[in-house]
Design a protein around this motif. Structure first.
Motif, PDB file in Angstrom:
ATOM      1  N   MET A   1       0.975  -1.130  -0.005  1.00 30.98           N
ATOM      2  CA  MET A   1       0.099  -0.046  -0.113  1.00 30.98           C
ATOM      3  C   MET A   1       1.001   1.231  -0.096  1.00 30.98           C
ATOM      4  SD  MET A   1      -2.972   1.375   2.812  1.00 30.98           S
ATOM      5  CE  MET A   1      -3.286  -0.428   2.837  1.00 30.98           C
ATOM      6  N   ARG A   2       0.521   2.153  -0.953  1.00 37.52           N
ATOM      7  CA  ARG A   2       1.258   3.500  -0.832  1.00 37.52           C
ATOM      8  C   ARG A   2       0.434   4.829  -0.895  1.00 37.52           C
ATOM      9  NH1 ARG A   2       2.401   5.420  -5.783  1.00 37.52           N
ATOM     10  NH2 ARG A   2       1.683   3.660  -6.675  1.00 37.52           N
ATOM     11  N   ILE A   3       0.708   5.642  -0.205  1.00 42.61           N
ATOM     12  CA  ILE A   3      -0.064   6.909   0.060  1.00 42.61           C
ATOM     13  C   ILE A   3       0.464   7.989  -1.371  1.00 42.61           C
ATOM     14  CG2 ILE A   3      -0.332   8.958   1.291  1.00 42.61           C
ATOM     15  CD1 ILE A   3       0.784   7.246   3.717  1.00 42.61           C
ATOM     16  N   GLN A   4      -0.528   8.378  -1.678  1.00 48.09           N
ATOM     17  CA  GLN A   4      -0.493   9.458  -2.814  1.00 48.09           C
ATOM     18  C   GLN A   4      -1.363  10.763  -2.251  1.00 48.09           C
ATOM     19  OE1 GLN A   4      -2.345   8.282  -6.405  1.00 48.09           O
ATOM     20  NE2 GLN A   4      -0.263   7.209  -7.001  1.00 48.09           N
ATOM     21  N   ALA A   5      -0.431  11.795  -2.458  1.00 43.01           N
ATOM     22  CA  ALA A   5      -1.069  13.202  -1.928  1.00 43.01           C
ATOM     23  C   ALA A   5      -0.931  14.065  -3.104  1.00 43.01           C
ATOM     24  CB  ALA A   5      -0.124  13.814  -0.935  1.00 43.01           C
ATOM     25  N   ASP A   6      -2.114  14.586  -3.175  1.00 40.63           N
ATOM     26  CA  ASP A   6      -2.245  15.512  -4.530  1.00 40.63           C
ATOM     27  C   ASP A   6      -1.946  17.250  -3.466  1.00 40.63           C
ATOM     28  OD1 ASP A   6      -3.235  17.631  -6.275  1.00 40.63           O
ATOM     29  OD2 ASP A   6      -4.688  16.651  -6.678  1.00 40.63           O
ATOM     30  N   ARG A   7      -0.929  17.549  -3.810  1.00 36.73           N
ATOM     31  CA  ARG A   7      -0.376  18.919  -2.924  1.00 36.73           C
ATOM     32  C   ARG A   7      -1.002  20.004  -3.441  1.00 36.73           C
ATOM     33  NH1 ARG A   7       3.830  19.643   0.033  1.00 36.73           N
ATOM     34  NH2 ARG A   7       4.283  21.234  -1.132  1.00 36.73           N
ATOM     35  N   GLU A   8      -1.646  19.986  -4.805  1.00 43.07           N
ATOM     36  CA  GLU A   8      -2.551  21.129  -5.593  1.00 43.07           C
ATOM     37  C   GLU A   8      -3.943  21.179  -4.814  1.00 43.07           C
ATOM     38  OE1 GLU A   8      -1.434  23.008  -8.271  1.00 43.07           O
ATOM     39  OE2 GLU A   8       0.466  22.295  -8.015  1.00 43.07           O
ATOM     40  N   ALA A   9      -4.375  20.016  -4.352  1.00 42.01           N
ATOM     41  CA  ALA A   9      -5.638  19.947  -3.738  1.00 42.01           C
ATOM     42  C   ALA A   9      -5.636  20.416  -2.249  1.00 42.01           C
ATOM     43  CB  ALA A   9      -6.428  18.551  -4.116  1.00 42.01           C
ATOM     44  N   CYS A  10      -4.543  20.105  -1.589  1.00 44.86           N
ATOM     45  CA  CYS A  10      -4.745  20.148  -0.167  1.00 44.86           C
ATOM     46  C   CYS A  10      -4.869  21.565   0.359  1.00 44.86           C
ATOM     47  CB  CYS A  10      -3.071  19.703   0.237  1.00 44.86           C
ATOM     48  SG  CYS A  10      -2.742  20.265   1.989  1.00 44.86           S
ATOM     49  N   ILE A  11      -5.806  21.695   1.290  1.00 45.19           N
ATOM     50  CA  ILE A  11      -6.103  22.892   1.797  1.00 45.19           C
ATOM     51  C   ILE A  11      -5.258  23.429   3.089  1.00 45.19           C
ATOM     52  CG2 ILE A  11      -8.370  23.010   0.489  1.00 45.19           C
ATOM     53  CD1 ILE A  11      -9.762  22.393   3.184  1.00 45.19           C
ATOM     54  N   GLY A  12      -4.593  22.509   3.628  1.00 43.97           N
ATOM     55  CA  GLY A  12      -3.773  22.916   4.761  1.00 43.97           C
ATOM     56  C   GLY A  12      -4.475  22.640   6.112  1.00 43.97           C
ATOM     57  N   ALA A  13      -5.596  21.746   6.029  1.00 44.96           N
ATOM     58  CA  ALA A  13      -6.362  21.679   7.226  1.00 44.96           C
ATOM     59  C   ALA A  13      -5.690  21.224   8.588  1.00 44.96           C
ATOM     60  CB  ALA A  13      -7.717  20.856   7.109  1.00 44.96           C
ATOM     61  N   GLY A  14      -4.680  20.181   8.060  1.00 43.27           N
ATOM     62  CA  GLY A  14      -3.863  19.405   9.016  1.00 43.27           C
ATOM     63  C   GLY A  14      -4.528  18.104   9.829  1.00 43.27           C
ATOM     64  N   ASN A  15      -5.573  17.835   9.173  1.00 43.86           N
ATOM     65  CA  ASN A  15      -6.132  16.524   9.650  1.00 43.86           C
ATOM     66  C   ASN A  15      -5.336  15.312   9.493  1.00 43.86           C
ATOM     67  OD1 ASN A  15      -8.309  18.385  10.118  1.00 43.86           O
ATOM     68  ND2 ASN A  15      -9.682  17.225   9.088  1.00 43.86           N
ATOM     69  N   CYS A  16      -4.651  15.175   8.537  1.00 41.26           N
ATOM     70  CA  CYS A  16      -3.752  14.183   8.354  1.00 41.26           C
ATOM     71  C   CYS A  16      -2.610  14.171   9.358  1.00 41.26           C
ATOM     72  CB  CYS A  16      -3.061  14.199   7.056  1.00 41.26           C
ATOM     73  SG  CYS A  16      -2.174  15.716   6.598  1.00 41.26           S
ATOM     74  N   VAL A  17      -2.009  15.187   9.583  1.00 36.51           N
ATOM     75  CA  VAL A  17      -1.074  15.286  10.880  1.00 36.51           C
ATOM     76  C   VAL A  17      -1.562  14.864  11.990  1.00 36.51           C
ATOM     77  CG1 VAL A  17       0.717  16.599  11.705  1.00 36.51           C
ATOM     78  CG2 VAL A  17       0.143  17.141   9.364  1.00 36.51           C
ATOM     79  N   LEU A  18      -2.676  15.227  12.346  1.00 30.42           N
ATOM     80  CA  LEU A  18      -3.422  15.108  13.767  1.00 30.42           C
ATOM     81  C   LEU A  18      -3.606  13.468  13.729  1.00 30.42           C
ATOM     82  CD1 LEU A  18      -5.775  17.902  14.052  1.00 30.42           C
ATOM     83  CD2 LEU A  18      -3.459  17.537  15.267  1.00 30.42           C
ATOM     84  N   ALA A  19      -4.043  12.902  12.520  1.00 31.33           N
ATOM     85  CA  ALA A  19      -4.220  11.497  12.535  1.00 31.33           C
ATOM     86  C   ALA A  19      -3.168  10.639  12.589  1.00 31.33           C
ATOM     87  CB  ALA A  19      -5.414  11.201  11.236  1.00 31.33           C
ATOM     88  N   ALA A  20      -2.152  10.887  11.975  1.00 25.68           N
ATOM     89  CA  ALA A  20      -0.782   9.980  11.946  1.00 25.68           C
ATOM     90  C   ALA A  20       0.318  10.900  11.675  1.00 25.68           C
ATOM     91  CB  ALA A  20      -0.899   9.135  10.474  1.00 25.68           C
ATOM     92  N   GLU A  21       0.894  11.490  12.702  1.00 23.05           N
ATOM     93  CA  GLU A  21       1.857  12.321  12.728  1.00 23.05           C
ATOM     94  C   GLU A  21       3.227  11.835  12.304  1.00 23.05           C
ATOM     95  OE1 GLU A  21       3.201  12.361  17.317  1.00 23.05           O
ATOM     96  OE2 GLU A  21       1.966  13.909  16.618  1.00 23.05           O
ATOM     97  N   ASP A  22       3.218  10.525  12.556  1.00 23.03           N
ATOM     98  CA  ASP A  22       4.809   9.891  11.926  1.00 23.03           C
ATOM     99  C   ASP A  22       4.609   9.788  10.521  1.00 23.03           C
ATOM    100  OD1 ASP A  22       5.482   9.672  14.636  1.00 23.03           O
ATOM    101  OD2 ASP A  22       4.800   7.696  14.895  1.00 23.03           O
ATOM    102  N   VAL A  23       3.685   9.766   9.853  1.00 22.14           N
ATOM    103  CA  VAL A  23       3.415   9.668   8.545  1.00 22.14           C
ATOM    104  C   VAL A  23       3.165  11.031   7.647  1.00 22.14           C
ATOM    105  CG1 VAL A  23       2.090   8.534   6.679  1.00 22.14           C
ATOM    106  CG2 VAL A  23       2.538   7.457   8.600  1.00 22.14           C
TER     107      VAL A  23
END
Length: 64
Positions: A1-23
């Motif tokens: 399994m691999r993570i893909q992030a669309d940096r153009e679509a990101c709005i900077g909410a930070g939910n991902c960091v709160l959910a998985a700060e090591d990732v």
């Protein structure tokens, strides 16, 4: 399994960091940074949660 992030679509909410700060982190503009493109087995639950909580849909999990 691999993570893909669309940096153009990101709005900077930070939910991902709160959910998985090591990732996930954010750059100086609050745009998502993927620290581990292939999460370990013990991180998969947190990563799935981060993807589900992303308000812009910028994160996606891809099976290899």
């Amino acid at each position: 399994m691999r993570i893909q992030a669309d940096r153009e679509a990101c709005i900077g909410a930070g939910n991902c960091v709160l959910a998985a700060e090591d990732v996930f982190d954010q750059d100086d503009d609050a745009v998502v940074l993927v620290l581990q493109e292939e999460p370990s087995a013990d991180q998969v639950g947190e990563v799935r949660n981060a993807v589900a909580q992303c308000p812009s849909g910028a994160l996606k999990l891809v099976d290899d």
